[in-house]
Design an enzyme around this catalytic site. Structure first.
Site, PDB file in Angstrom:
ATOM      1  CG  ASP A   9      -1.561   1.197   1.486  1.00 39.05           C
ATOM      2  OD1 ASP A   9      -2.243   1.725   0.555  1.00 39.05           O
ATOM      3  OD2 ASP A   9      -1.556   1.902   2.651  1.00 39.05           O
ATOM      4  CG  ASP A  27      -1.589   7.778   0.553  1.00 39.06           C
ATOM      5  OD1 ASP A  27      -0.624   8.553   0.350  1.00 39.06           O
ATOM      6  OD2 ASP A  27      -2.576   7.877  -0.523  1.00 39.06           O
TER       7      ASP A  27
END
Length: 220
Positions: free
Chosen positions: A10, A12
């Site tokens: 991922d 953020d």
């Protein structure tokens, strides 16, 4: 049969500490529509979703046209902030070193699965000198929102890696649920935007120095 491993990150809240610019861009978007910005905890709780889904959850009482305008205003504000302020959105401590260590392994490929748009991700990669590092880059423009497994399944297809040889690294329940739906292993990080106790990963790491060993334990 390929013996390659795939580590999917991922962005953020996992690789990038982007909460300051997320809040600033959300503030600009809501101001553009004359709306009150929800509380910080509510905004950060939707990080990782596609923007369309995020605004549906934050503002379920406004119509789709206004939600669409909020999405566009957020995208413009976010890119503007990244362009103007080079200090925003730093990598979390140890992230780049962990990426570089994994890149040195002949049996390991890297991928991204993010709720960002293609334009937003390109800005991040350019800022941190990460262009060309990831073998697969999956963005919200081309997939249903997390936790739909589409991003991970596409990354597996692109790299030729089997499900049992892949792991998702993320900070939200959306990441963990996406990985579960795709049939891959899960590594959680506690420095992101969802409480660590909600993640229920296969492994939880306290810092990026522990990532390599966690990947080895899960994938061999």
């Amino acid at each position: 049969m390929s013996d390659l491993r795939l580590v999917i990150f991922d962005v953020d809240g996992t690789l990038i500490d982007s909460q300051a610019e997320i809040m600033a861009a959300m503030g600009a978007a809501f101001q553009s529509e004359g709306l009150t910005l929800p509380e910080r905890a509510a905004v950060l709780s939707i990080v990782g979703l596609s923007l369309a889904e995020a605004f549906k959850r934050l503002m379920p009482h406004v119509d789709e046209r206004q939600q669409g305008r909020l999405v566009d205003a957020y995208k413009d504000a976010f890119v503007g902030l990244r362009t103007q302020n080079k200090e925003m959105g730093p990598l979390f401590p140890g992230a780049r070193a962990a990426i570089d260590r994994l890149l040195e392994r002949d049996d390991t490929l890297l991928a991204l699965a993010t709720g960002k748009s293609r334009r937003g991700l390109d800005k991040v990669l350019e800022r941190h000198g990460l262009e060309g590092v990831f073998h697969s880059e999956q963005v919200a423009d081309h997939h249903p929102s997390k936790p739909n497994p589409s991003m991970i399944l596409t990354a597996l297809n692109q790299t030729g890696v089997m499900q049992h040889r892949a792991v998702m690294v993320g900070d939200t329940t959306y990441d963990m649920d996406m990985a579960r739906a795709a049939g891959v292993k899960k590594i959680g990080v506690p420095w992101g935007y969802h409480p660590a106790e909600h993640l229920m990963p296969d492994e939880m790491i306290d810092d990026f120095a522990a990532l390599d060993a966690a990947v080895d334990r899960l994938l061999g």
